[in-house]
Design a protein around this motif. Structure first.
Motif, short mmCIF file in Angstrom:
data_model
loop_
_atom_site.label_atom_id
_atom_site.label_comp_id
_atom_site.label_asym_id
_atom_site.label_seq_id
_atom_site.Cartn_x
_atom_site.Cartn_y
_atom_site.Cartn_z
N VAL A 53 1.99 10.89 0.25
CA VAL A 53 1.27 9.76 -0.02
C VAL A 53 0.94 8.15 1.18
O VAL A 53 2.09 8.57 2.12
CB VAL A 53 2.02 8.79 -1.30
CG1 VAL A 53 1.88 6.96 -1.32
CG2 VAL A 53 2.49 9.56 -2.61
N ALA A 54 -0.34 8.55 1.37
CA ALA A 54 0.08 7.74 2.96
C ALA A 54 0.24 5.90 2.40
O ALA A 54 -0.69 5.89 1.46
CB ALA A 54 -1.19 7.31 3.05
N LEU A 57 -2.41 8.01 -11.68
CA LEU A 57 -2.07 6.55 -12.75
C LEU A 57 -0.90 5.95 -12.61
O LEU A 57 -1.14 4.95 -12.36
CB LEU A 57 -1.57 7.91 -14.56
CG LEU A 57 -3.23 8.21 -14.94
CD1 LEU A 57 -2.55 8.86 -16.82
CD2 LEU A 57 -4.02 6.89 -15.44
N GLY A 58 0.03 7.05 -11.45
CA GLY A 58 1.60 6.55 -11.16
C GLY A 58 1.23 5.34 -9.97
O GLY A 58 1.61 4.85 -10.21
N LEU A 59 0.14 6.26 -9.06
CA LEU A 59 -0.78 4.93 -8.38
C LEU A 59 -0.88 3.26 -8.49
O LEU A 59 -1.15 2.75 -7.84
CB LEU A 59 -1.76 6.22 -6.73
CG LEU A 59 -0.49 7.52 -6.00
CD1 LEU A 59 -1.60 7.76 -5.59
CD2 LEU A 59 0.77 6.79 -5.55
N GLY A 79 -0.73 0.36 -8.02
CA GLY A 79 -1.62 -1.18 -7.32
C GLY A 79 -1.90 -0.49 -6.09
O GLY A 79 -2.61 -1.26 -4.78
N ILE A 80 -2.09 1.07 -5.36
CA ILE A 80 -2.63 1.65 -4.51
C ILE A 80 -4.18 2.28 -5.46
O ILE A 80 -4.25 2.48 -6.12
CB ILE A 80 -1.63 2.23 -4.01
CG1 ILE A 80 -0.71 2.65 -3.79
CG2 ILE A 80 -1.93 3.45 -3.55
CD1 ILE A 80 1.00 3.17 -3.73
N ARG A 83 -8.95 -1.19 -8.64
CA ARG A 83 -7.87 0.11 -7.62
C ARG A 83 -8.00 1.15 -7.94
O ARG A 83 -7.61 1.86 -8.85
CB ARG A 83 -6.85 -0.85 -6.90
CG ARG A 83 -6.75 -1.57 -6.75
CD ARG A 83 -5.53 -2.07 -5.29
NE ARG A 83 -5.05 -3.02 -4.54
CZ ARG A 83 -6.30 -3.18 -3.37
NH1 ARG A 83 -6.95 -2.08 -2.44
NH2 ARG A 83 -5.80 -4.08 -2.82
N ILE A 84 -8.73 2.01 -7.26
CA ILE A 84 -9.15 3.42 -7.85
C ILE A 84 -8.07 4.37 -6.31
O ILE A 84 -9.15 4.51 -5.58
CB ILE A 84 -10.57 4.09 -7.72
CG1 ILE A 84 -11.07 2.71 -8.77
CG2 ILE A 84 -10.78 5.01 -7.98
CD1 ILE A 84 -12.87 3.36 -9.11
N PRO A 85 -7.27 5.11 -7.19
CA PRO A 85 -6.10 5.71 -6.15
C PRO A 85 -7.35 7.05 -5.71
O PRO A 85 -7.76 7.59 -6.35
CB PRO A 85 -5.15 6.55 -6.96
CG PRO A 85 -4.92 5.51 -7.83
CD PRO A 85 -6.59 4.89 -8.31
#
Length: 281
Positions: free
Chosen positions: A23-24, A78-80, A84-85, A93-95
């Motif tokens: 994860v960045a 879904l977790g991201l 709010g990532i 917000r679209i991961p």
């Protein structure tokens, strides 16, 4: 682990498989090299030249269970989202998540679930376990004579520095080919005069992580260099039933000549593979 990137994972002991997630924490530039003849990938076109310039990703996912592993990737997505990532479009917000999978249905047919992805990002850290963990849990090598001859493999990592430049390579080694050390000595596999079993499936996955400032084209070139490193210790490599895929994620901290990154990625890739078998010197 290089600053700006966190890692997490999950191992399902019943399935003998798992998932590895990077994860960045900040904007970055990502790239890809995909040479294997039978890739199982998701969202990777975005990282190729001639698409949106210098694309930043929120996560790179390596998973077991072939394309069924993308069910677990949905859990990461879904977790991201819940954290709010993601890329902001209006109030949404679209991961940006890209993924690649290995085939590890060798001893069971248990399918993954979204829960794998949720669990993988519960406790992100800077520590990468080396060996039979996460996406590397069910990996094997040396399947030239068929899967029954396969030797245990797993997940590797090695990091190199040159001045302020840092380059690390994460690997999941599930190859048809054997693994050899840097002097050419067989480390894992079985000597064979060519391929005698043509239905074995294999894939080596990798992620190059660097603090260098790169363009998308540079990032793709660095990923390709890591594939060269893999192919120097995994032989044969890039077969028609291999899904070999390598990503790059650059955190854009320092200006360097891209050739320095290319060189370090090559050597770190070799040592990442050998780290799985205790062969790093």
């Amino acid at each position: 682990m290089i600053e700006g990137v966190l890692v997490g994972g999950y191992t399902d002991e019943k399935a003998n498989s798992g998932i590895t997630v990077l994860v960045a924490e900040k904007p970055n530039v990502a790239g890809i090299s995909q040479r294997g003849g039978s890739p199982a990938t998701l969202g990777t076109d975005l990282l190729r030249p001639m698409h949106r310039s210098n694309q930043s990703v929120d996560a790179i996912v390596l998973t077991g269970r072939s394309v069924f592993g993308f069910r677990a990737v949905n859990g990461v997505l879904l977790g991201l989202y819940n954290m709010g990532i993601g890329f902001k479009i209006g109030n949404l917000r679209i991961p940006i998540v890209v993924a690649a999978a290995i085939f590890d249905f060798y001893d069971n047919e248990i399918l993954p679930s979204e829960e794998w992805g949720f669990k993988a990002i519960e406790k992100l850290s800077t520590k990468i376990p080396i060996g039979r963990y996460w996406a590397g849990r069910g990996a094997t090598v040396g399947k030239l004579r068929g899967i029954k001859y396969g030797k245990p493999s797993g997940q590797g990592y090695f990091e190199m520095e040159k001045g302020r430049l840092k380059v690390g390579v994460l690997s999941i080694v599930n190859s048809i080919g054997n693994v050899y050390d840097e002097e050419g000595k067989l480390v894992a596999g079985i000597e064979s005069e060519g391929i005698t079993e043509n239905n074995a499936l294999g894939t080596t996955l990798g992620v190059v992580i660097t603090n260098a400032k790169l363009t998308n084209s540079d990032a793709c070139r660095v990923a390709s260099s890591a594939e060269n490193g893999f192919s120097s210790v995994i032989r044969p490599y890039n077969l028609s039933l291999d899904g070999d895929t390598v990503f790059t994620i650059a955190t854009n901290e320092i200006e360097v000549n891209v050739d320095e990154v290319i060189a370090l990625a090559y050597y770190a890739a070799r040592k990442s593979v050998l780290s799985i078998f205790g062969g790093v010197k």
